[in-house]
Design an enzyme around this catalytic site. Structure first.
Site, short mmCIF file in Angstrom:
data_model
loop_
_atom_site.label_atom_id
_atom_site.label_comp_id
_atom_site.label_asym_id
_atom_site.label_seq_id
_atom_site.Cartn_x
_atom_site.Cartn_y
_atom_site.Cartn_z
N CYS A 2 33.39 41.77 45.87
CA CYS A 2 34.16 42.73 45.08
C CYS A 2 34.94 41.97 44.03
CB CYS A 2 35.11 43.50 45.97
SG CYS A 2 34.36 44.17 47.46
N LYS A 609 26.56 38.48 42.43
CA LYS A 609 26.47 37.11 41.93
C LYS A 609 27.15 36.13 42.87
CE LYS A 609 25.57 34.02 38.73
NZ LYS A 609 24.17 33.62 38.49
#
Length: 614
Positions: A2, A609
């Site tokens: 997040c 990512k």
């Protein structure tokens, strides 16, 4: 996975926070939200969905920007507890809507805390673990504690991993934050101060950052930042180093490319060139020091693409330096391999972000057992750099696309340089041979520019469109070509959502050959060298069973043509270094197939990512 952002200062907070959250989109998310304080009232907006679609602001982004106030926190959520919907999106609040909290990580004892709070009359609206935090703070303040005191008490009760930021209407000039095993940085601005999960979020606003360490609490005001030890509350601000980030914020822009991934593929010549130029002296000194130690083995630990780079490094280190190397998936290292680690062990951990949870856990296990640890990362000041004995950097610049490209080739460049220097100091190659290897590596950027020429790229783009509907792909290779095949398969499955598997070509007869039939695409990595003849036989083998064969081969290779439907030519390079060149056409193939299938290659579904939870 997040993203957290906070700002307090002289400007309106919401637009700054939203812009920063957009710069964190590469981390992956399924919902977003912002909370601000204005004139003693908490304003909050959140929902499932994206902040941008096709590069344009969504309705959600536009609504978040309108929130008033000079202080606020924001969040992009990747669901771990509870479905991706408005109710579960962050920020979360207390019963009175006075406290707002955003959180990255996993609170392992949240059910126990929730039951305790419900018994005291607290009402919960979501299924998330995070929501216990504002209620814990609220309970503390009910009992007479200040916002700060209640926040500290709440943090001390949490088990698991977290980066947390909180604001409260009763103290509307401060953001409180804490960190344990989830990244968090403070940014020092001219007209306010910032919090963020990653430096790129705030880079256009400031290049002065302070990485926060585990077990620290941060007090952020518009004109002051204090950092405290969470247990003793000792002020450690003076001990923290302010880092100046040299990165050009324009690297966060697409600069005319349709996607970040294509831009980053084309940045590989410069990424490799910079890594070889800037890092060589460090790697030479490190090799000399390591050879002087009494080490018996080297473990490389990594995840995903970094794992494949580790496999490429294994071949180079064993072939050149004759030193044994095992490459272990980081999440598996802790369960078995750790038992073999001692003070005579080297552990090289590869993490593009420097924040990968499983890789950090492997480093901590290795440190606890007395190993000498080395990190290879792209991010200066990341957590991993502060937990190892030696650091190697890739100088690739920020990489935004979820699928790694330029950091992969830069990782190989760094580790090939280290392998050559280890071989030199072990006496396995002469000084003259070492310099010849370095000279070849220095030519790699030019080789990559050839691979990325428009003529070659156009051929691959056509191929991607032609075969976009083929549902099952196989990638095969031998020796150093096998990790190239693995990386090619990973790229294809990541961004095209087509099934792809990689196998050592010698394993075809042991099962995979049963799946080869008419029209099944097989991508063969056929670098020249000791395994070439056997690789050619494997290509004939799948071709005889009807496979559509796409071969990546040396530009001078004439034999492969008659056995392949398509040949992608690359410049000549030594077999030991071949992955750094042979992988790039496979990146392009995956990219163009993704685009042909109508998929955004920068943000593939379900992937992030930076994987900061285990």
């Amino acid at each position: 996975m997040c993203g957290i952002v906070g700002y307090t200062g002289e400007r309106d907070a919401a637009p700054i926070i939203v812009d920063s959250l957009v710069r964190l989109e590469y981390r992956g998310y399924d919902s977003a939200g912002v909370a601000t304080i204005h004139e003693g009232r908490l304003y909050l907006e959140k929902d499932a969905g994206k902040l941008t679609e096709g590069g344009e602001p969504t309705k959600l982004q536009r609504s978040l920007r309108k929130l008033p106030g000079k202080i606020g926190i924001g969040h992009t959520r990747w669901a771990t507890h509870g479905d991706p919907n408005r109710r579960n999106a962050h920020p979360h609040t207390d019963c009175r809507d006075e406290i707002a909290v955003v959180h990255n990580g996993i609170i392992e004892n949240f059910m126990q805390l929730r039951e305790e709070l419900e018994d005291k009359g607290h009402r919960f609206d979501s299924e998330t673990d995070t929501e216990v935090v504002p209620h814990l703070i609220e309970q503390g303040m009910k009992e007479g504690k200040s916002f700060f005191e209640a926040f500290v008490e709440a943090v001390r009760r949490l088990e698991g991993s977290y980066a947390i930021a909180a604001i409260c209407t009763r103290e509307p000039d401060v953001i409180l934050a804490a960190r344990k095993e989830s990244p968090l940085v403070v940014g020092l601005g001219d007209d306010g101060n910032f919090l963020a999960s990653d430096i790129p979020a705030i880079l256009p606003e400031t290049n002065r950052v302070i990485p926060i360490d585990d077990g620290e609490i941060v007090v952020v005001k518009r004109d002051e930042v204090r950092i405290l030890d969470a247990e003793t509350l000792e002020d450690v601000t003076e001990e923290k180093e302010v880092q100046i980030v040299e990165e050009d914020p324009h690297t966060l822009e697409r600069r005319g490319y349709p996607h970040f991934m294509l831009k980053e593929i084309h940045e590989q010549p410069e990424a490799v060139r910079n890594t070889l130029r800037i890092e060589r002296e460090n790697l030479m000194e490190m090799a000399e020091e390591l050879v002087g130690g009494d080490y018996t083995k080297l473990y490389i630990v990594a995840c995903g693409t970094s794992y494949h780079a580790g496999l490429g490094a294994k071949y180079a280190t064993e072939l050149l330096a004759k030193f044994p190397v095992d490459v272990v998936i980081a999440s598996e290292f802790r369960y078995v391999t750790k038992e073999l680690v001692d003070e005579n062990t080297l552990v090289l951990a590869i993490s593009q972000s420097g924040e990968t949870a499983d890789t950090l856990a492997a480093v901590r296990e290795a440190n606890a057992r007395g190993a000498t640890t080395i990190a290879l990362t792209n991010v200066v000041g990341s957590t991993i750099t502060r937990e190892v004995d030696h650091v190697m950097y890739t100088h690739a610049g920020f990489e935004k696309a979820v699928a790694a490209t330029k950091t992969y080739t830069a990782q190989l460049a760094a580790m090939y340089t280290l392998a050559v220097e280890l071989a030199r100091h072990f006496g396995e190659i002469t000084n003259k041979e070492a310099e010849e290897y370095h000279a070849e590596l220095n030519k790699v950027p030019e080789m990559l520019e050839e691979v990325l020429s428009w003529e070659r790229e156009r051929e691959i783009a056509v191929m991607g469109g032609r075969y976009k509907e083929r549902p099952n792909w196989f990638f095969i290779g031998r020796g150093p070509g096998y990790p190239t095949a693995m990386e090619g398969a990973l790229k294809l499955k990541e961004i095209t959502y087509q099934h792809a598997e990689a196998y050592p070509a010698g394993e075809l007869k042991h099962g995979p050959l049963a799946l080869i039939e008419e029209g099944v695409p097989v991508v063969a990595v056929a670098q020249p060298g000791g395994v070439y003849e056997k690789m050619l036989a494997n290509i004939e083998e799948v071709k005889a069973r009807g496979a559509t064969v796409i071969t990546v081969a040396d530009e001078k290779d004439e034999a492969v043509e008659e056995h392949s439907d398509h040949v992608i030519r690359v410049p000549s390079i030594s077999e030991v270094f071949s992955p750094i060149v042979y992988t790039v056409p496979l990146q392009l193939l995956a990219y163009y197939m993704s685009v042909a299938r109508g998929i955004d290659p920068d943000y593939p579904r379900n992937l992030a990512k930076s994987v900061t939870v285990e």
